[in-house]
Motif scaffolding. Structure first.
Motif, short mmCIF file in Angstrom:
data_model
loop_
_atom_site.label_atom_id
_atom_site.label_comp_id
_atom_site.label_asym_id
_atom_site.label_seq_id
_atom_site.Cartn_x
_atom_site.Cartn_y
_atom_site.Cartn_z
N GLN A 1 47.62 30.79 44.34
CA GLN A 1 46.73 30.33 43.28
C GLN A 1 45.31 30.86 43.49
N GLY A 2 44.89 30.95 44.76
CA GLY A 2 43.58 31.53 45.05
C GLY A 2 43.49 32.99 44.65
N LYS A 3 44.54 33.75 44.96
CA LYS A 3 44.58 35.16 44.57
C LYS A 3 44.55 35.30 43.04
N ILE A 4 45.33 34.48 42.36
CA ILE A 4 45.42 34.55 40.90
C ILE A 4 44.09 34.23 40.26
N ALA A 5 43.43 33.15 40.72
CA ALA A 5 42.13 32.79 40.15
C ALA A 5 41.11 33.90 40.37
N GLY A 6 41.07 34.46 41.58
CA GLY A 6 40.12 35.54 41.86
C GLY A 6 40.33 36.75 40.99
N GLU A 7 41.58 37.16 40.84
CA GLU A 7 41.87 38.33 40.01
C GLU A 7 41.59 38.07 38.54
N ASN A 8 41.85 36.86 38.08
CA ASN A 8 41.58 36.54 36.67
C ASN A 8 40.09 36.48 36.39
N ILE A 9 39.30 36.03 37.34
CA ILE A 9 37.85 36.02 37.18
C ILE A 9 37.32 37.45 37.09
N LEU A 10 37.87 38.33 37.90
CA LEU A 10 37.40 39.71 37.91
C LEU A 10 37.82 40.49 36.67
N LYS A 11 39.07 40.32 36.24
CA LYS A 11 39.65 41.20 35.21
C LYS A 11 40.07 40.48 33.93
N GLY A 12 39.68 39.23 33.79
CA GLY A 12 40.14 38.46 32.65
C GLY A 12 41.51 37.87 32.92
N ASN A 13 41.86 36.83 32.22
CA ASN A 13 43.11 36.13 32.46
C ASN A 13 44.32 37.02 32.17
N HIS A 14 44.97 37.46 33.24
CA HIS A 14 46.16 38.29 33.08
C HIS A 14 47.28 37.89 34.02
N ARG A 15 46.94 37.19 35.12
CA ARG A 15 47.96 36.73 36.05
C ARG A 15 48.21 35.24 35.87
#
Length: 443
Positions: free
Chosen positions: A314-328
């Motif tokens: 969940q930490g990885k998903i939140a970080g990636e979604n913050i960077l690139k927009g909600n995609h994971r």
């Protein structure tokens, strides 16, 4: 009051916070806010220190199973030495965590609370950010019964300087049984008292029944349908009193009714973050359903599993979604979970009850394993498996009760994730004889 601005603020210092920071640190100006001791539930009060005690239980019970078959006597154990070993690990966690956080972000020690939907107050400081990640973990859940001041928690069990002769646990979940087996293996008289008729909800019911049979043989008393209404103390003796008037005496009583989300960051309601007693409400992207500035991860969220592995993802998903927009998105369907008892009870995927409720066309393959060579050579007298299979010949769910099953269930998780045909798996030349190779006989 001057406000300090960041791209993202992470509140918390546990494993979910670490993985969110890993995703963001190289790309953003990030602050991490957390109080001492740093490191989170898993490293300080959960899976890591618990496993030090569990590992000792596993070793003692392995010898016990072979008494008269290679071993003649039980080894002497030292609770104090075991605690010292565990404490040597936990003592290093806060300093190591602080060093890591300071190397990747602006670390601010303290307790944060929302003062606006996009801002936090930490002592005299005000911090704002485009995104705020809440990773505040969980706390032991408490009961409001008469005499509850006499009840200790799982945190207290981990720190006991000596092991009481008689121990009672209120609640029959994973935490209760893991600590019950630790205490019983070292000679304590253990009683587990549960309010309903079904301990370990979430595991397959028939496999729980098998586990309870093993637990009874291990000398652990389990009392069901017995809500505790009062705890009294006379001298050094505690007495649990149930709704039906049953009295259970002990030298220490631990309340093990699960953990609740730590939502102190939301005090005052200034953050517009929807939450309940189950945790912060998030969508599949781990974003708050009421405040788009906020993401929440780990034990503080209203998601089914309070596990470090879940928090990591969940930490990885939140970080990636913050960077690139909600995609994971996060999927709760493929979470392997284990109870480290003797034998361990583990599961992944759906149970037979869930397959029936979903109206699936499924088949069940189940059996006992105590007569298998892999069990007989270690003296294992309780072992079983139950597999839920699809009509297409793939695995839908697995529950195992035997030695090494926490490792084997991870292989089951891969079969679920890849949808590998069981026929294909059975063609693989696995190392033999191993617990993993036994899986072929279960499918």
């Amino acid at each position: 009051m001057k406000t300090e601005h960041f791209d993202t603020i992470i509140v918390g210092s546990g494993t979910s916070a670490y993985y969110a920071l890993e995703a963001l640190a190289s790309h953003q100006k990030v602050a991490v806010v957390a109080p001492e001791p740093l490191g989170g539930v898993c490293a300080l009060k959960g899976c890591q220190p618990k496993k030090y005690l569990v590992a000792h239980q596993e070793a003692r019970n392995a010898i016990k199973d072979l008494l008269g078959h290679g071993f003649e006597t039980m080894s002497k154990s030292s609770w104090a030495a075991l605690q010292s070993l565990k404490n040597a690990f936990t003592a290093s966690v806060p300093h190591r965590t602080r060093k890591t956080l300071q190397s990747k972000a602006r670390f601010i020690e303290g307790i944060a609370t929302f003062c606006a939907p996009d801002a936090l107050r930490v002592g005299e400081k005000t911090l704002s950010a485009k995104h705020i990640v809440i990773a505040t973990g969980s706390l032991p859940r408490r009961n409001a019964i008469k005499g509850s001041e006499h009840l200790r928690t799982s945190d207290d069990f981990l720190e006991m300087p000596s092991l009481p002769k008689r121990i009672a646990f209120v609640g029959a979940g994973v935490i209760a049984f893991e600590f019950a087996y630790v205490a019983a293996s070292l000679g304590s008289e253990v009683t587990v008292v549960h309010r309903s008729n079904q301990p370990l909800k979430g595991f397959d019911e028939s496999m729980v029944a098998r586990f309870l049979s093993a637990t009874k043989e291990a000398g652990i008393r389990v009392i069901t349908n017995a809500p505790v209404t009062e705890v009294t103390k006379q001298g050094a003796t505690y007495t649990l009193i149930t709704e039906e008037g049953l009295h259970v005496k002990a030298d220490a009583v631990f309340e093990t009714i699960g953990r609740m989300p730590n939502l102190s960051v939301l005090e005052g309601d200034a953050g517009n973050v929807q939450a309940s007693a189950k945790g912060i409400a998030v969508n599949a992207h781990m974003q708050s359903v009421s405040n788009p500035h906020v993401y929440a991860i780990g034990d503080c969220t209203d998601t089914p599993y309070q596990l470090a592995t879940v928090a990591d993802e969940q930490g990885k998903i939140a970080g990636e979604n913050i960077l690139k927009g909600n995609h994971r998105t996060w999927d709760d369907a493929l979470v392997a979970h284990a109870m480290f008892t003797h034998p361990p009870l583990v599961a992944v995927g759906i149970t037979e009850e869930e397959a029936r409720e979903k109206g699936l066309d499924y088949a069940i393959k189940e059996g006992e394993t105590a007569s298998w060579p892999s069990s007989k050579r270690i003296g294992e007298t309780h072992g079983a498996y139950k597999m839920v299979l699809s009509k297409e010949g793939t695995l839908l769910g697995a529950t195992l009760l035997r030695h090494n099953s926490p490792e084997v269930i991870n292989l089951c998780a891969m079969l679920l994730k890849t949808k590998m045909p069981i026929a294909t798996f059975k063609q693989m030349a696995l190392a033999y004889p191993t617990a993993s190779s036994d899986l072929k006989n279960m499918l």
